[in-house]
Design a protein around this motif. Structure first.
Motif, mmCIF file in Angstrom:
data_model
loop_
_atom_site.group_PDB
_atom_site.id
_atom_site.type_symbol
_atom_site.label_atom_id
_atom_site.label_comp_id
_atom_site.label_asym_id
_atom_site.label_seq_id
_atom_site.Cartn_x
_atom_site.Cartn_y
_atom_site.Cartn_z
ATOM 1 N N GLU A 99 -40.368 25.684 -4.944
ATOM 2 C CA GLU A 99 -40.660 25.420 -3.541
ATOM 3 C C GLU A 99 -39.840 26.323 -2.631
ATOM 4 O OE1 GLU A 99 -43.059 23.427 -2.297
ATOM 5 O OE2 GLU A 99 -43.641 23.289 -4.410
ATOM 6 N N VAL A 100 -38.570 26.542 -2.984
ATOM 7 C CA VAL A 100 -37.706 27.325 -2.110
ATOM 8 C C VAL A 100 -38.104 28.805 -2.128
ATOM 9 C CG1 VAL A 100 -35.772 28.115 -3.577
ATOM 10 C CG2 VAL A 100 -35.316 27.263 -1.282
ATOM 11 N N ASP A 103 -40.382 29.344 0.566
ATOM 12 C CA ASP A 103 -39.638 29.532 1.817
ATOM 13 C C ASP A 103 -39.121 30.961 1.917
ATOM 14 O OD1 ASP A 103 -39.983 26.804 2.387
ATOM 15 O OD2 ASP A 103 -38.104 26.259 1.398
ATOM 16 N N SER A 107 -40.102 33.958 4.881
ATOM 17 C CA SER A 107 -39.063 34.447 5.787
ATOM 18 C C SER A 107 -39.132 35.958 5.993
ATOM 19 C CB SER A 107 -37.681 34.050 5.238
ATOM 20 O OG SER A 107 -37.580 32.642 5.135
ATOM 21 N N LYS A 247 -33.693 31.593 8.985
ATOM 22 C CA LYS A 247 -34.912 30.822 8.748
ATOM 23 C C LYS A 247 -34.968 30.357 7.293
ATOM 24 C CE LYS A 247 -39.982 31.294 8.878
ATOM 25 N NZ LYS A 247 -41.104 32.218 9.210
ATOM 26 N N PHE A 248 -34.643 31.260 6.377
ATOM 27 C CA PHE A 248 -34.688 30.921 4.953
ATOM 28 C C PHE A 248 -33.699 29.817 4.609
ATOM 29 C CE2 PHE A 248 -33.054 32.111 0.573
ATOM 30 C CZ PHE A 248 -34.059 31.418 -0.099
ATOM 31 N N GLY A 250 -32.303 27.612 6.551
ATOM 32 C CA GLY A 250 -32.688 26.350 7.184
ATOM 33 C C GLY A 250 -33.850 25.678 6.470
ATOM 34 N N LYS A 251 -34.861 26.471 6.108
ATOM 35 C CA LYS A 251 -36.030 25.912 5.418
ATOM 36 C C LYS A 251 -35.660 25.413 4.031
ATOM 37 C CE LYS A 251 -40.077 27.914 5.647
ATOM 38 N NZ LYS A 251 -40.875 26.873 6.321
ATOM 39 N N LYS A 254 -34.334 21.923 4.376
ATOM 40 C CA LYS A 254 -35.400 20.966 4.693
ATOM 41 C C LYS A 254 -36.288 20.717 3.478
ATOM 42 C CE LYS A 254 -35.711 21.782 9.691
ATOM 43 N NZ LYS A 254 -34.480 22.584 9.797
ATOM 44 N N THR A 255 -36.519 21.756 2.679
ATOM 45 C CA THR A 255 -37.332 21.599 1.476
ATOM 46 C C THR A 255 -36.661 20.662 0.487
ATOM 47 O OG1 THR A 255 -38.396 23.760 1.698
ATOM 48 C CG2 THR A 255 -38.286 22.830 -0.521
ATOM 49 N N LYS A 258 -36.865 17.029 1.871
ATOM 50 C CA LYS A 258 -38.226 16.480 1.785
ATOM 51 C C LYS A 258 -38.584 16.117 0.351
ATOM 52 C CE LYS A 258 -43.072 17.722 2.642
ATOM 53 N NZ LYS A 258 -43.998 18.785 3.122
#
Length: 343
Positions: A99-100, A103, A107, A247-248, A250-251, A254-255, A258
């Motif tokens: 998943e990451v 992300d 980015s 951005k990477f 931070g995402k 969050k990934t 979640k």
């Protein structure tokens, strides 16, 4: 969550192959039976050999100069709090890696053939590791070093006395060695921490090797770009370029939250760590504004990790931050002690 992105090697010319790095990532598999090994994996396959990784990465370097890295290394190190949220470290971290890396591609400020970069455009291989070892640069090893040096000297002197090369009281020397062992400030399971000692506790983390070139071996995708998002004229065409690390990172947080239902505290966030570096006063001001229960958790985390949870910062800012922290901590200790929250 600690994430680093580093080039294959800093400075000078780059090695033509990835074998040394891949061999390094194979170190935990030494001496293990096949069923106990951690294999490399990518977005679609779970059991990829080290030989295949080297072959694929080394063949994907078209038109790269000697001064350009062939690949990048991404290391993802969940905290002990995040790891405690997982049910199966290996399988959960594989799921998270896949998943990451979505992300990661999201980015890039790039388009390939008129569309954004997607997961099938990159060539990467990942490996889960479950051990970490103390390095010579770790604080515990550095601060134990004067004691280690003294102990080594005493042991050498004992050998010289035993060989008759010099006079000395061996029993007294042995007592001094025990004294130095006890005086060393950092221990683990009662033993003085030294370089190469395995770190206790859950140490699972992820290593990823990702090719500099895209999967087609035509385009360069560099997460080391100094540009976040910009455009440049190339051969009469306007081309997007850049990679947004903020951005990477931070995402990626969050990934994780979640996927595993993780409730991230303020001090664990990438945003907060950046704020500490740029504006320590603002960081601690926001820390003190947290609800009592969250503030108690934050203070426990900071105490447990040796304040603060971030890289080196300029000395003047560090001194200011620690001064503010010590003042504020006294007012929060009561909340910490009375908190019923277990961490």
């Amino acid at each position: 969550m600690y994430i680093t992105i580093t080039a294959q090697k800093l400075g000078g010319n780059y090695s033509q192959g990835s074998a040394d790095f891949v061999d390094y990532l194979e170190k935990e598999n030494e001496g293990l039976d096949s069923q106990d090994k951690e294999f490399f994996f990518n977005q679609y396959n779970d059991q990829i050999s080290a030989e295949e990784v080297v072959r694929e990465i080394d063949a994907n370097t078209a038109k790269l100069e000697k001064t350009e890295p062939r690949f990048y290394s991404i290391t993802i190190s969940p905290s002990k709090y995040e790891l405690n949220r997982l049910k199966n470290n290996s399988e959960d971290l594989k799921k998270y890696t896949r998943e990451v890396m979505k992300d990661y591609v999201a980015s890039f400020n790039r388009e390939l053939n008129g569309r954004p970069v997607n997961i099938d455009d990159i060539k990467y291989y990942a490996k889960i590791e479950h051990q970490r070892f103390f390095k010579g640069t770790d604080k515990q090893v550095r601060e134990n070093q004067p004691f280690a040096t003294k102990i080594l000297q005493l042991k050498n002197d004992i050998q010289k006395v035993e060989r008759g090369e010099q006079p000395g009281n061996i029993a007294q020397m042995k007592r001094e060695i025990n004294k130095q062992e006890k005086a060393a400030p950092h221990k683990q399971a009662g033993q003085r921490i030294v370089q190469g000692m395995p770190k206790e506790g859950n140490q699972s983390h992820i290593h990823i090797i990702v090719s500099r070139k895209d999967a087609s071996n035509k385009y360069s995708l560099s997460p080391g770009s100094k540009y976040r998002a910009s455009k440049v004229e190339l051969n009469g065409k306007t081309v997007k370029r850049g990679f947004d690390r903020d951005k990477f990172f931070g995402k990626a947080e969050k990934t994780f939250d979640k996927n595993f239902g993780y409730q991230r505290n303020f001090v664990e966030t990438y945003t907060a760590r950046k704020e500490f570096i740029k504006n320590p006063r603002s960081y601690f001001s926001n820390l003190m504004k947290l609800p009592t229960s969250e503030k108690a958790i934050a203070m426990k985390m900071l105490k447990g990790t040796g304040m603060p949870m971030m890289p080196n910062i300029p000395t003047n800012k560090a001194q200011l931050a620690l001064k503010v922290f010590n003042r504020l901590r006294r007012g929060v200790d009561i909340a910490v002690k009375s908190s019923s929250i277990g961490i």
